[in-house]
Design a protein around this motif. Sequence first.
Motif, PDB file in Angstrom:
ATOM      1  N   LYS A 277       0.831  -1.211   0.000  1.00  0.00           N
ATOM      2  CA  LYS A 277       0.000   0.000   0.000  1.00  0.00           C
ATOM      3  C   LYS A 277       0.863   1.257   0.000  1.00  0.00           C
ATOM      4  O   LYS A 277       0.520   2.249  -0.629  1.00  0.00           O
ATOM      5  CB  LYS A 277      -0.915  -0.012   1.218  1.00  0.00           C
ATOM      6  CG  LYS A 277      -1.965   1.054   1.216  1.00  0.00           C
ATOM      7  CD  LYS A 277      -2.912   0.854   2.370  1.00  0.00           C
ATOM      8  CE  LYS A 277      -3.980   1.923   2.364  1.00  0.00           C
ATOM      9  NZ  LYS A 277      -4.904   1.748   3.474  1.00  0.00           N
ATOM     10  N   GLY A 278       1.988   1.191   0.702  1.00  0.00           N
ATOM     11  CA  GLY A 278       2.869   2.346   0.762  1.00  0.00           C
ATOM     12  C   GLY A 278       4.265   1.956   1.215  1.00  0.00           C
ATOM     13  O   GLY A 278       4.459   0.920   1.834  1.00  0.00           O
ATOM     14  N   VAL A 279       5.223   2.806   0.892  1.00  0.00           N
ATOM     15  CA  VAL A 279       6.609   2.573   1.272  1.00  0.00           C
ATOM     16  C   VAL A 279       6.959   3.560   2.375  1.00  0.00           C
ATOM     17  O   VAL A 279       6.867   4.770   2.185  1.00  0.00           O
ATOM     18  CB  VAL A 279       7.550   2.763   0.058  1.00  0.00           C
ATOM     19  CG1 VAL A 279       8.989   2.560   0.471  1.00  0.00           C
ATOM     20  CG2 VAL A 279       7.155   1.827  -1.068  1.00  0.00           C
ATOM     21  N   LEU A 280       7.344   3.046   3.556  1.00  0.00           N
ATOM     22  CA  LEU A 280       7.698   3.913   4.674  1.00  0.00           C
ATOM     23  C   LEU A 280       9.160   4.328   4.601  1.00  0.00           C
ATOM     24  O   LEU A 280       9.485   5.477   4.827  1.00  0.00           O
ATOM     25  CB  LEU A 280       7.406   3.199   5.999  1.00  0.00           C
ATOM     26  CG  LEU A 280       5.947   2.777   6.202  1.00  0.00           C
ATOM     27  CD1 LEU A 280       5.793   2.005   7.502  1.00  0.00           C
ATOM     28  CD2 LEU A 280       5.040   3.993   6.188  1.00  0.00           C
ATOM     29  N   ASP A 281      10.030   3.386   4.325  1.00  0.00           N
ATOM     30  CA  ASP A 281      11.437   3.649   4.050  1.00  0.00           C
ATOM     31  C   ASP A 281      11.978   2.481   3.235  1.00  0.00           C
ATOM     32  O   ASP A 281      11.205   1.703   2.701  1.00  0.00           O
ATOM     33  CB  ASP A 281      12.239   3.902   5.337  1.00  0.00           C
ATOM     34  CG  ASP A 281      12.230   2.726   6.297  1.00  0.00           C
ATOM     35  OD1 ASP A 281      12.068   1.588   5.844  1.00  0.00           O
ATOM     36  OD2 ASP A 281      12.387   2.958   7.502  1.00  0.00           O
ATOM     37  N   LYS A 282      13.285   2.329   3.143  1.00  0.00           N
ATOM     38  CA  LYS A 282      13.854   1.303   2.264  1.00  0.00           C
ATOM     39  C   LYS A 282      13.538  -0.126   2.691  1.00  0.00           C
ATOM     40  O   LYS A 282      13.558  -1.035   1.873  1.00  0.00           O
ATOM     41  CB  LYS A 282      15.373   1.475   2.165  1.00  0.00           C
ATOM     42  CG  LYS A 282      15.781   2.703   1.407  1.00  0.00           C
ATOM     43  CD  LYS A 282      17.284   2.788   1.292  1.00  0.00           C
ATOM     44  CE  LYS A 282      17.671   4.032   0.527  1.00  0.00           C
ATOM     45  NZ  LYS A 282      19.111   4.156   0.382  1.00  0.00           N
ATOM     46  N   VAL A 283      13.254  -0.343   3.967  1.00  0.00           N
ATOM     47  CA  VAL A 283      13.015  -1.702   4.448  1.00  0.00           C
ATOM     48  C   VAL A 283      11.649  -1.886   5.107  1.00  0.00           C
ATOM     49  O   VAL A 283      11.349  -2.961   5.608  1.00  0.00           O
ATOM     50  CB  VAL A 283      14.121  -2.144   5.432  1.00  0.00           C
ATOM     51  CG1 VAL A 283      15.452  -2.268   4.734  1.00  0.00           C
ATOM     52  CG2 VAL A 283      14.204  -1.186   6.600  1.00  0.00           C
ATOM     53  N   ALA A 284      10.814  -0.876   5.127  1.00  0.00           N
ATOM     54  CA  ALA A 284       9.505  -0.978   5.781  1.00  0.00           C
ATOM     55  C   ALA A 284       8.401  -0.554   4.812  1.00  0.00           C
ATOM     56  O   ALA A 284       8.523   0.446   4.104  1.00  0.00           O
ATOM     57  CB  ALA A 284       9.479  -0.099   7.026  1.00  0.00           C
ATOM     58  N   TYR A 285       7.326  -1.354   4.821  1.00  0.00           N
ATOM     59  CA  TYR A 285       6.215  -1.111   3.904  1.00  0.00           C
ATOM     60  C   TYR A 285       4.895  -1.214   4.654  1.00  0.00           C
ATOM     61  O   TYR A 285       4.796  -1.898   5.670  1.00  0.00           O
ATOM     62  CB  TYR A 285       6.211  -2.145   2.777  1.00  0.00           C
ATOM     63  CG  TYR A 285       7.497  -2.196   2.004  1.00  0.00           C
ATOM     64  CD1 TYR A 285       7.700  -1.371   0.921  1.00  0.00           C
ATOM     65  CD2 TYR A 285       8.502  -3.076   2.364  1.00  0.00           C
ATOM     66  CE1 TYR A 285       8.892  -1.407   0.221  1.00  0.00           C
ATOM     67  CE2 TYR A 285       9.693  -3.131   1.659  1.00  0.00           C
ATOM     68  CZ  TYR A 285       9.876  -2.287   0.590  1.00  0.00           C
ATOM     69  OH  TYR A 285      11.048  -2.329  -0.108  1.00  0.00           O
TER      70      TYR A 285
END
Length: 139
Positions: free
Chosen positions: A125-133
């Motif tokens: 649904k969305g990308v929070l940072d390079k390793v978290a979604y």
Amino acid sequence: MERANRSIKDGIKVRFDTKRTGWVDELPHALWAHRTQKKTSNFETPLSLTYGPEAMIPAKIGIPSARVLLITDNDTDLRLNSDLLEERRELALILERDYVFRNNEASGQELGKLAPSWEGPYKIKGVLDKVAYTLERLD
């Protein structure tokens, strides 16, 4: 590739008793099961993405079903399947890129030794940072 190898290895393990010999004899059965099972990532079988039509065991050919009755000319059907094969492969590739699986350890729940290691599929649904979604269930 690692996932496919693990699936084949698990298929061989299922067919064993307590002894661990004779795995070579079980390899064709495990490969057939792997190639004819629909994958949750793209809803296709590896065999159908390679050759076009789904596999059908000989015993089912003699049983009058909609699939058997619709086959009038095998050559024409095979040509049609091969024409549509590239489109099916592209659609499967798109689906694999859209969906992900989540490791059950990420939820922090104790699920037990025999529980599956992965759950899903989920849509990103969305990308929070390079390793978290942020993930979204399909339902």
